[in-house]
Enzyme design. Sequence first.
Site, PDB file in Angstrom:
ATOM      1  CG  ASP A   1      62.053  13.567  86.716  1.00  9.48           C
ATOM      2  OD1 ASP A   1      61.644  13.879  87.855  1.00  9.48           O
ATOM      3  OD2 ASP A   1      61.719  12.536  86.124  1.00  9.48           O
ATOM      4  CD  GLU A   2      65.017  20.137  81.240  1.00  9.31           C
ATOM      5  OE1 GLU A   2      65.738  20.791  80.474  1.00  9.31           O
ATOM      6  OE2 GLU A   2      63.780  20.031  81.082  1.00  9.31           O
TER       7      GLU A   2
END
Length: 572
Positions: free
Chosen positions: A244-245
């Site tokens: 996600d990052e």
Amino acid sequence: MRLTWKERVMTALLGAAVASGITTLILILVEATNVFLPTDIKFGIVLDAGSSHTSLFVYRWPADKENDTGVVSQALACRAKASGGSSSHPSYLQLGLWLHKTSALCLKHLLLSPTSAPIIGFRAHPRNPGWSHPRFLTSSHLQRPFVQIRSQSQVPGSGPGISSYASSPDQAGESLRGCLEEALTLIPEAQHQGTPMFLGATAGMRLLSQKNSSQAADIFAAVTRVLRQAPVDLWGSELLAGQDEGALGWITINYILGLLVKFSFSGEWIQPPEGTLVGALDMGGASTQITFVPGVPILDKSTEATFRLYGSEHQVYTHSYLCFGRDQMLLRLLAGLVQSSPVPRVRHPCYHSGYQGTLSLESVFESPCVHTTAPPDLPQNLTVEGTGNPGACISAIRDLFNFSSCEGRDNCAFSGVYQPPVRGPFYAFSNFYYTFHFLNLTSGQPLATANATVWEFCQKHWKLVEMTWPGQERWLRDYCASGLYILTLLVHGYGFREETWSSIEFRKQAGGTDIGWTLGYMLNLTSMIPAELPAQWRAQSYGVWAVSVVFMVVTLVAVLAVAVAQLFWPHD
């Protein structure tokens, strides 16, 4: 019966007044059109709890988003300090909308996309089941990270990451108060209650969760306790998956560069023509991420993130390497040298010749990223001596990678991780930028120049380095290792070559906005927040308005003349 002169004049004046008044009403009611007034601005707060520091960002966007994705800009960036201080700077990036908020012209609807475009998967909002919370649909599972030593991304006076408060979790929450106060000062008080806030913890807290899950839970509880005292809508404090990052950072870069949506000369938000999107290279203290759109199908679906923004669907390759962030790399490198050292004096090839310092043995081997134990016969404090040997330094750094697992495989980076060939331009930020900025390598120098510059710096004597860069002793000794590590990772790990090296731009900001995952998250978050219809008003063109004023004046003059005639004209 014939009318008197007075009656004739008054009848004419009354007729003129009635005709002029009716004409005025027709112009006002019939010729007027609906216009949209400038919309209200909404705010949101995102805290990036990294391994080496915590940053708070305030974002803003117009309330009337028609395609379910807001047009977001950065309003404040604040770096948390220890003991509740803060270091902030405003951002003046204006992405078209509020540049026109004082214009006499109405704001047109944003024509971002013919379809609504929320991002990928969603989870129920913890405090409002009617809303959702964005989550990327990848098959990665949360890994649990920690440990932070010194990050190159730190600035003097900035506080450490929340994972460093394992022994005093209350201090983790207190360290956020200064930035929270600045954010609440910026946001109008009437909008506090409706302002969403989210804290995402990255690799530092994932490592701490691996090492001691109860300490990580105590830190999250302390942080959440402080955040809930703020008069805003707290959406949660949680770990952010590495995938996600990386994907959110990719969204941030391409949004800022206008590759997802841009403001046209016609006053409308449009999607730019199809072109090559920019890849993202991120390096924090504990992990590093690579995200890009490959030119071939992604074979390993666990490395694929799929989402929709502004009506277009995107598939990107993304992978996060835990323990390959700058700080954890330095720890692993040091642990390997200690293991191979037969005496209490450790000779470090990545430290400059003439450097000498004392090392705490416990601080090296307590990280979950260090998978070996300290030699039993060594004292707790070791002496570290620099030799300034870049060749030996590269050999020690290469031992941190498992390149042999990818031998004979085209689509493989290292440690057996699938990766298609790199493609298109890339933005390298965070510790990629900080290291190469110090080495003066952010101006598009070729790979051979970058390599020669780092080698030359590594061979400088420590005394000369201290004299050349006074006041930076805290990070000076690690720039050599960081520079050679970045070169090894990009070339031998990710597969950049001399001909593709020029496609990498080392940047801290783009368009006045800090590059990172937080803006990408806020773009997702705005698709969860209900839009508000812009206020409407009846308006006229200038010419119609001028004619209406003339007829209104004629009406008033005629009525006034009738009144004067009635009062002062003597009867016949």
